[in-house]
Every structure is written in structure tokens, then in C-alpha cells.
Motif scaffolding. Structure first.
Motif, PDB file in Angstrom:
ATOM      1  N   GLY A 217      32.191   1.477 -51.352  1.00 37.01           N
ATOM      2  CA  GLY A 217      31.742   0.121 -51.049  1.00 37.01           C
ATOM      3  C   GLY A 217      32.805  -0.673 -50.328  1.00 37.01           C
ATOM      4  N   ILE A 218      34.045  -0.565 -50.778  1.00 40.41           N
ATOM      5  CA  ILE A 218      35.138  -1.267 -50.112  1.00 40.41           C
ATOM      6  C   ILE A 218      35.305  -0.767 -48.672  1.00 40.41           C
ATOM      7  CG2 ILE A 218      37.652  -1.602 -50.122  1.00 40.41           C
ATOM      8  CD1 ILE A 218      37.438  -1.569 -53.226  1.00 40.41           C
ATOM      9  N   GLU A 219      35.230   0.540 -48.500  1.00 45.97           N
ATOM     10  CA  GLU A 219      35.357   1.110 -47.155  1.00 45.97           C
ATOM     11  C   GLU A 219      34.210   0.686 -46.249  1.00 45.97           C
ATOM     12  OE1 GLU A 219      35.665   5.265 -47.900  1.00 45.97           O
ATOM     13  OE2 GLU A 219      37.635   5.098 -48.880  1.00 45.97           O
ATOM     14  N   ARG A 220      33.058   0.389 -46.834  1.00 42.90           N
ATOM     15  CA  ARG A 220      31.923  -0.084 -46.027  1.00 42.90           C
ATOM     16  C   ARG A 220      32.240  -1.425 -45.380  1.00 42.90           C
ATOM     17  NH1 ARG A 220      28.712  -1.065 -42.899  1.00 42.90           N
ATOM     18  NH2 ARG A 220      26.426  -1.019 -42.984  1.00 42.90           N
ATOM     19  N   GLY A 221      33.137  -2.204 -46.006  1.00 42.86           N
ATOM     20  CA  GLY A 221      33.613  -3.441 -45.394  1.00 42.86           C
ATOM     21  C   GLY A 221      32.829  -4.682 -45.734  1.00 42.86           C
ATOM     22  N   LEU A 222      31.751  -4.543 -46.499  1.00 47.40           N
ATOM     23  CA  LEU A 222      30.977  -5.719 -46.916  1.00 47.40           C
ATOM     24  C   LEU A 222      31.613  -6.342 -48.149  1.00 47.40           C
ATOM     25  CD1 LEU A 222      27.373  -4.241 -46.596  1.00 47.40           C
ATOM     26  CD2 LEU A 222      28.431  -5.928 -45.079  1.00 47.40           C
ATOM     27  N   PRO A 223      31.387  -7.629 -48.405  1.00 46.76           N
ATOM     28  CA  PRO A 223      31.862  -8.220 -49.656  1.00 46.76           C
ATOM     29  C   PRO A 223      31.373  -7.410 -50.851  1.00 46.76           C
ATOM     30  CG  PRO A 223      31.068  -9.932 -48.184  1.00 46.76           C
ATOM     31  CD  PRO A 223      30.698  -8.624 -47.545  1.00 46.76           C
ATOM     32  N   LEU A 224      32.251  -7.262 -51.841  1.00 45.72           N
ATOM     33  CA  LEU A 224      31.933  -6.481 -53.034  1.00 45.72           C
ATOM     34  C   LEU A 224      31.808  -7.406 -54.230  1.00 45.72           C
ATOM     35  CD1 LEU A 224      31.641  -3.867 -54.716  1.00 45.72           C
ATOM     36  CD2 LEU A 224      34.157  -3.760 -54.799  1.00 45.72           C
ATOM     37  N   GLN A 225      30.603  -7.477 -54.805  1.00 45.83           N
ATOM     38  CA  GLN A 225      30.362  -8.240 -56.023  1.00 45.83           C
ATOM     39  C   GLN A 225      30.613  -7.337 -57.231  1.00 45.83           C
ATOM     40  OE1 GLN A 225      26.352  -9.769 -55.785  1.00 45.83           O
ATOM     41  NE2 GLN A 225      26.868 -11.243 -54.184  1.00 45.83           N
ATOM     42  N   ILE A 226      31.288  -7.895 -58.249  1.00 47.32           N
ATOM     43  CA  ILE A 226      31.662  -7.116 -59.427  1.00 47.32           C
ATOM     44  C   ILE A 226      31.204  -7.861 -60.679  1.00 47.32           C
ATOM     45  CG2 ILE A 226      33.561  -6.063 -60.699  1.00 47.32           C
ATOM     46  CD1 ILE A 226      35.221  -6.162 -58.120  1.00 47.32           C
ATOM     47  N   HIS A 227      30.347  -7.229 -61.451  1.00 50.30           N
ATOM     48  CA  HIS A 227      29.933  -7.853 -62.718  1.00 50.30           C
ATOM     49  C   HIS A 227      31.134  -7.945 -63.641  1.00 50.30           C
ATOM     50  CE1 HIS A 227      27.088  -8.784 -66.083  1.00 50.30           C
ATOM     51  NE2 HIS A 227      28.197  -8.461 -66.745  1.00 50.30           N
ATOM     52  N   THR A 228      31.360  -9.131 -64.199  1.00 54.85           N
ATOM     53  CA  THR A 228      32.370  -9.328 -65.241  1.00 54.85           C
ATOM     54  C   THR A 228      31.751 -10.203 -66.334  1.00 54.85           C
ATOM     55  OG1 THR A 228      33.353 -11.393 -64.404  1.00 54.85           O
ATOM     56  CG2 THR A 228      34.153  -9.345 -63.432  1.00 54.85           C
ATOM     57  N   GLY A 229      32.344 -10.174 -67.502  1.00 50.33           N
ATOM     58  CA  GLY A 229      31.923 -11.083 -68.561  1.00 50.33           C
ATOM     59  C   GLY A 229      30.554 -10.791 -69.145  1.00 50.33           C
ATOM     60  N   LEU A 230      29.860 -11.864 -69.488  1.00 47.24           N
ATOM     61  CA  LEU A 230      28.622 -11.848 -70.253  1.00 47.24           C
ATOM     62  C   LEU A 230      27.597 -10.848 -69.733  1.00 47.24           C
ATOM     63  CD1 LEU A 230      26.968 -13.345 -72.489  1.00 47.24           C
ATOM     64  CD2 LEU A 230      26.191 -14.889 -70.694  1.00 47.24           C
ATOM     65  N   GLY A 231      26.957 -10.165 -70.683  1.00 44.17           N
ATOM     66  CA  GLY A 231      25.880  -9.236 -70.354  1.00 44.17           C
ATOM     67  C   GLY A 231      25.189  -8.801 -71.620  1.00 44.17           C
ATOM     68  N   ASP A 232      24.229  -7.896 -71.508  1.00 44.53           N
ATOM     69  CA  ASP A 232      23.526  -7.442 -72.697  1.00 44.53           C
ATOM     70  C   ASP A 232      24.395  -6.427 -73.459  1.00 44.53           C
ATOM     71  OD1 ASP A 232      22.991  -4.720 -71.832  1.00 44.53           O
ATOM     72  OD2 ASP A 232      21.446  -5.524 -70.511  1.00 44.53           O
ATOM     73  N   PRO A 233      23.950  -5.980 -74.646  1.00 43.31           N
ATOM     74  CA  PRO A 233      24.794  -5.102 -75.463  1.00 43.31           C
ATOM     75  C   PRO A 233      25.070  -3.729 -74.854  1.00 43.31           C
ATOM     76  CG  PRO A 233      23.207  -6.233 -76.850  1.00 43.31           C
ATOM     77  CD  PRO A 233      22.815  -6.506 -75.430  1.00 43.31           C
TER      78      PRO A 233
END
Length: 375
Positions: A217-233
Motif C-alpha cells: 500500500g505504501i509503495e502504491r503511493g496513495l494515502p494510507l489509513q490505519i485503524h487505531t483505537g476503539l473497535g469491536d471485541p
């Protein structure tokens, strides 16, 4: 304060990370299960309306459906059922004031409106965010062998993101953000692909292949969104602290690819520090807004503490009921008015500075990061 409230009301937001709205009617049980991050059935002795989010729905969404604020849950759901999903979506999404959506399509896409459906019901531009793990699972379903996996992934990712604005990883769910930050060697990828494919190649949770997907994804060059924090169990919250990404952030920095930390709650201060320290890091407080409801101004205030204002974005991360899409925008506007208005009232900021920061966070930063251009 009045001028700031007006400026916020008139601001066409960019919801830089969101999912589709539900296009079908919902029973009470289904609705309540969709207004919580818990994946367990709602106990018979309680209701999810007895929460910050539930109270926010009854306060802010009820009037849009023709009811008085603070109506009873039974009256709200009855009115919702009479109107039907299409009309509910039209009213709530229309009232959100969102001028552009970036829709992530990798989570249970068959149950919600896709990008074209969201564009049709809102009349707003909609672009796609492609989930990296979903691409890997798509590749596995083609019957590719281990030796051909990496090449097929690269080809498929290029095709899937041909018109996309960003990619996203759910590494936090599938392994944890404490993964090895180094890109894996080709031989490691082939070996891991062999193990994963031999096991059916269904859910991508192999740490080597997850790292491979992130770096592809990084090599693709597009912005990379990364899930952090709150989520389901399904997620271990202890391993979703964005501070665990420091190694990846530093290794990715020379690429110039923006890394966008999503949601962040309860780690919004950690995310703010990372955005302060590293030029390639951005963040939002996402679904923390609607889950904290009337208390969300505290969350917004903390997000504005140390991070440069050019590094903070708005998102709702709404999935399913259109109430979540509307409340993400409505509560953000109210919280920003309260927090920034307080700075102005105390003489710390000018009204013009407050309006400018609101526009940056609500829309301008996202337009710059994703190359969206003027509205």
C-alpha cells in the motif's frame, strides 16, 4: 460565537473515512446492535438507547424524522419504520452537510450502500478507499499459488485502486499495531502465502502477509489509513495504541506517503503527539464523536492540544444506520463550536482564527491530503 456557529453550519465537510448507510429497514434488535461496537447480543435487561449515542439519536435525529427531541425509543423506532429506510437516509444524510465522502468498501459491503448508492442518495461526490486485506482475500479466491501471490497482489491492488483516493489497513484487528515494521523479504512472503493459501486463504491474519500488504500500500503511493483505537471485541485495544506504529512511521517517512490514524479513542493524545512529531502523520477522532455524544467536546478539545491543526481531519466512520453519518457531522460541529468558541470568548484566539481552523479540520486538510481540489 454566533459567527463561528454560522461558519460551521455552512461548512461542507469532507468525511474522509466513512462506510455506506444501510439501504433496508431495521428491526429494533438490528438497530440496537448497530449502535454499539459490541458484537454480543444486547441483554434483555437493557437498551442501547441508554448510552451517550442513544441519547444523541433521540435528541438530534428525532426532529429530522418529525418528532420532538428526547422522544421515547419506541416512538423513534416506530416513526423510523413508517418512513422507511430510503426516506430516513434522505433526511439524515441530507442534513449532515457533508460535501464529499471517502467511502471504505472492505467491511460487509453487501449490507450497505456502496459508493454509487451513497452518491445517489446524498448528491455529493463520493470516492473509494480500498481495504488492503480485502484485496489479499480477493487474490486468494482466484486460486493463485504461493509463488504467484505477491505479483498477483500488486497487479490486483493497482487495478482496485485505479480511481481510489486512499488505501486502508485493519492490521490492528488482524494482528495488532505491534507488528514488525520492516517490509518482509520476497522469500518470507512466498512461504507465508503457502501456509495461508493451504489453510483456505479466507481471513488474512498472517503477520508476514499483513506487513506485505501494508508496504505494498505504501509503495502504491496513495494515502494510507490505519485503524487505531476503539473497535469491536475482535480487536485487542491494548495493541491498537498508535504509539506502537512509531517504527513503521519512521520507515515510511521517506516515501512521503501520508499515514492517517483513524478513530484513535482513547489514544487521541498519543495520536496528537505522533502528528506533532512526524510530518507524514495525520489523525482524526472518528467514531469517538458519536459514541461520546454530549461529552464529545472533551474529545475534540484533546485532539486540538498539541497536534498542528493542518494534521487533524474530520471523519464519522459511520457504518449502517444513517443516524451515525448525521451525528458524526452534527456532534463535530457542536463540539468545535464549543471548544473554539471558548478560546475566542477567553480572548486566546480571534474569531477569524477559529473559523479558519474549523475549515481546515472539517474540509481543507482532507482536500489537500487526498487531492480532492476545491468543492
Amino acid at each position: 460565537m454566533t459567527d463561528l456557529i454560522t461558519a460551521l453550519r455552512d461548512l461542507p465537510l469532507v468525511d474522509h473515512h466513512v462506510h455506506g448507510a444501510t439501504g433496508h429497514d431495521l428491526s429494533r434488535t438490528a438497530f440496537e446492535e448497530l449502535i454499539t461496537e459490541s458484537d454480543r447480543p444486547v441483554p434483555s435487561w437493557m437498551t442501547q438507547f441508554d448510552s451517550q449515542l442513544g441519547h444523541a439519536i433521540l435528541r438530534h435525529c428525532a426532529p429530522l424524522l418529525g418528532l420532538e427531541p428526547h422522544t421515547a425509543p419506541e416512538a423513534y423506532l416506530a416513526r423510523r419504520a413508517r418512513l422507511g429506510a430510503d426516506e430516513v437516509n434522505r433526511r439524515l444524510l441530507g442534513a449532515s452537510g457533508v460535501g464529499h465522502y471517502l467511502v471504505e468498501t472492505g467491511y460487509r459491503p453487501g449490507e450497505i450502500l456502496g459508493p454509487s448508492g451513497m452518491a445517489e442518495v446524498t448528491g455529493a461526490p463520493v470516492d473509494e478507499v480500498v481495504r488492503l486485506e480485502a484485496v489479499a482475500e480477493q487474490v486468494a479466491a482466484t486460486g493463485v499459488d504461493a509463488a504467484g501471490y505477491a505479483g498477483r497482489f500488486t497487479e490486483t491492488l493497482a487495478e482496485r485502486t485505479r480511481t481510489a483516493r486512499a488505501v486502508k489497513t485493519v492490521l490492528a484487528y488482524r494482528h495488532g499495531l505491534d507488528a514488525d515494521p520492516e517490509p518482509p523479504a520476497a522469500a518470507e512472503v512466498t512461504e507465508a502465502a503457502g501456509r495461508w493459501l493451504a489453510g483456505g486463504g479466507a481471513r488474512l491474519d498472517d503477520p508476514v502477509l499483513l506487513r506485505h500488504a501494508v508496504w505494498a500500500g505504501i509503495e502504491r503511493g496513495l494515502p494510507l489509513q490505519i485503524h487505531t483505537g476503539l473497535g469491536d471485541p475482535d480487536l485487542d485495544l491494548r495493541r491498537s495504541d498508535p504509539l506502537l506504529l512509531r517504527g513503521l512511521i519512521e520507515r515510511a517517512e521517506p516515501s512521503g506517503v501520508p499515514l492517517l490514524l483513524l478513530h484513535c479513542y482513547p489514544y487521541q493524545r498519543q495520536a496528537g503527539y505522533l502528528a506533532h512529531a512526524y510530518p507524514n502523520v495525520y489523525f482524526d477522532v472518528g467514531l469517538g464523536l458519536h459514541y461520546s455524544g454530549a461529552a464529545c467536546a472533551a474529545l475534540v478539545a484533546e485532539s486540538l492540544e498539541v497536534a498542528p491543526f493542518a494534521k487533524l481531519l474530520f471523519s464519522s466512520d459511520a457504518w449502517g444506520p444513517a443516524e451515525l453519518h448525521f451525528l458524526g457531522a452534527e456532534l463535530w460541529r457542536r463540539a468545535m463550536a464549543r471548544v473554539l468558541g471558548g478560546f475566542v470568548a477567553e480572548g486566546e484566539w480571534s474569531a477569524a482564527q477559529a473559523a479558519r481552523v474549523a475549515a481546515m479540520v472539517g474540509a481543507d486538510n482532507a482536500r489537500r491530503v487526498y487531492g480532492l481540489g476545491a468543492p
